[in-house]
Design an enzyme around this catalytic site. Structure first.
Site, mmCIF file in Angstrom:
data_model
loop_
_atom_site.group_PDB
_atom_site.id
_atom_site.type_symbol
_atom_site.label_atom_id
_atom_site.label_comp_id
_atom_site.label_asym_id
_atom_site.label_seq_id
_atom_site.Cartn_x
_atom_site.Cartn_y
_atom_site.Cartn_z
ATOM 1 N N LYS A 54 40.100 -28.727 -1.019
ATOM 2 C CA LYS A 54 41.326 -28.579 -1.813
ATOM 3 C C LYS A 54 41.094 -29.347 -3.117
ATOM 4 O O LYS A 54 41.019 -30.578 -3.106
ATOM 5 C CB LYS A 54 42.541 -29.137 -1.080
ATOM 6 C CG LYS A 54 43.841 -28.902 -1.855
ATOM 7 C CD LYS A 54 45.052 -29.439 -1.107
ATOM 8 C CE LYS A 54 46.336 -29.101 -1.852
ATOM 9 N NZ LYS A 54 46.389 -29.660 -3.215
ATOM 10 N N ARG A 74 49.562 -21.351 -12.403
ATOM 11 C CA ARG A 74 50.357 -21.222 -11.177
ATOM 12 C C ARG A 74 51.753 -20.660 -11.478
ATOM 13 O O ARG A 74 52.330 -19.934 -10.687
ATOM 14 C CB ARG A 74 50.471 -22.599 -10.516
ATOM 15 C CG ARG A 74 51.082 -22.579 -9.129
ATOM 16 C CD ARG A 74 51.358 -24.011 -8.652
ATOM 17 N NE ARG A 74 50.142 -24.799 -8.595
ATOM 18 C CZ ARG A 74 49.357 -24.901 -7.527
ATOM 19 N NH1 ARG A 74 49.658 -24.225 -6.440
ATOM 20 N NH2 ARG A 74 48.291 -25.662 -7.539
#
Length: 203
Positions: A54, A74
């Protein structure tokens, strides 16, 4: 929304089912779901499972149409002008005429070591972009494929998407596949997790 409304008004409800992903129309990105323990993840996903780093960076959805590249954040904002180096890497090292891929851009030092997110935030700018490209280089870690050469991969199984993604990437110092391993038991997942944390990663 406007396009969906128009299709509904002109062609009816059935035609909405045929809407798919398209180049230069960003779609909401899949986000991770937190679990309290690795055993809980096993219950949700089963084994074997692919586990990946991650990364602590800037999530990107990359739309490639010939030599035209668009980068979306995003929040689906167009951030193309902030990352001309990523655009160049995609143009040179993604072997696809048209595609939509997703990854995370992370700041790196001269040896390729990952730097904190705060360092990358200095790249969010309208001015002196080229200066900061040299000052704070990034590596784009790719992990998903949504669309390839006219074909949607959104509903394809993960392993099929990943195999297709791997085939179109030529890895460099600044463009790579996300680090991952295939685990057949929870001990493997635990070891992978600890290794990431030990070298300063998020999880």
């Amino acid at each position: 929304v406007g396009k969906s409304a128009k299709i509904y008004m002109v062609k009816g409800l059935k035609c909405l089912e045929k809407i798919g992903v398209e180049i230069n129309r960003p779609v909401q990105m899949m986000l991770c779901q937190r679990v309290d323990s690795i055993s809980e993840a096993e219950k949700k996903l089963g084994l074997p499972v692919a586990v990946e780093d991650k990364y602590d960076g800037e999530r990107m959805q990359i739309h490639k149409k010939g030599k035209e590249i668009k980068l979306y954040s995003r929040r689906l904002d167009d951030i193309t002008n902030q990352f001309p180096d990523v655009v160049e890497q995609v143009n040179k090292n993604i072997k696809a005429k048209n595609c939509i891929i997703e990854g995370e851009a992370v700041a790196i030092d001269s040896k390729g070591n990952l730097l904190p997110f705060q360092k990358l935030m200095q790249r969010r700018r309208k001015y002196k972009v080229e200066e900061y490209v040299k000052k704070i280089p990034v590596c784009l870690f790719l992990f998903d494929l949504l669309y390839l050469n006219g074909k949607s991969y959104v509903h394809k199984p993960y392993f099929q998407r990943h195999d297709a993604l791997r085939k179109i990437i030529r890895e460099t110092k600044n463009l790579k596949l996300a680090t991952r391993t295939i685990c057949k038991n929870t001990e493997c997942i635990e070891d992978f997790f600890k290794g990431i944390v030990k070298r300063g990663g998020e999880g």
